[in-house]
Design a protein around this motif. Structure first.
Motif, PDB file in Angstrom:
ATOM      1  N   TYR A 133       0.225  -3.556   5.686  1.00 26.28           N
ATOM      2  CA  TYR A 133      -0.808  -3.185   5.924  1.00 26.28           C
ATOM      3  C   TYR A 133      -1.565  -1.403   6.161  1.00 26.28           C
ATOM      4  N   ALA A 134      -1.244  -1.439   7.381  1.00 27.64           N
ATOM      5  CA  ALA A 134      -1.864  -0.180   7.940  1.00 27.64           C
ATOM      6  C   ALA A 134      -1.176   0.821   7.021  1.00 27.64           C
ATOM      7  N   SER A 135       0.152   0.601   6.798  1.00 24.94           N
ATOM      8  CA  SER A 135       0.522   1.343   6.173  1.00 24.94           C
ATOM      9  C   SER A 135       0.214   1.523   4.875  1.00 24.94           C
TER      10      SER A 135
END
Length: 119
Positions: A6-8
């Motif tokens: 999700y950070a990516s």
């Protein structure tokens, strides 16, 4: 699902929204008088264009990392969030006007992305 996924995705969308601002700045610095090899070379060697390409490249790698674990049917509609980032940055940094119809479009994109994200 790893938090890195999700950070990516989030960083990918952010960079995809930022990179067009650098392209626009670079185009403002060169004389664009129609299409010519000289104009293309001036663009490709402009530092702001190079920053834009770098950010877009990093965004693409991060997108692929997220795509490896998230459904494409979720991710590709969320790509529209990058357009919102571009509009907001263009208004803030390039002083481009954002009229009411465009704000309505942004609201619709946000609502659509919210609906896609809800499972």
């Amino acid at each position: 699902m790893r938090p890195l996924t999700y950070a990516s995705l989030a960083v990918s969308l952010l960079l995809a929204g930022i990179s067009p601002i650098f392209f626009k700045i670079s185009l403002g610095q060169i004389k664009v008088e129609g299409f010519s090899l000289e104009t293309v070379w001036a663009f490709l060697t402009n530092r702001y264009a190079l920053i834009g390409f770098g950010l877009y490249g990093i965004s693409s790698v991060l997108w692929l990392i997220a795509l490896s674990e998230l459904p494409a049917s979720l991710m590709y509609p969320l790509l529209n969030l990058a357009y919102i980032i571009t509009v907001l940055l263009a208004a803030a940094y390039l002083k481009e006007p954002v009229h009411a119809a465009r704000w309505m479009g942004i609201i619709l994109i946000l609502l659509g992305s919210l609906l896609v994200g809800i499972n």
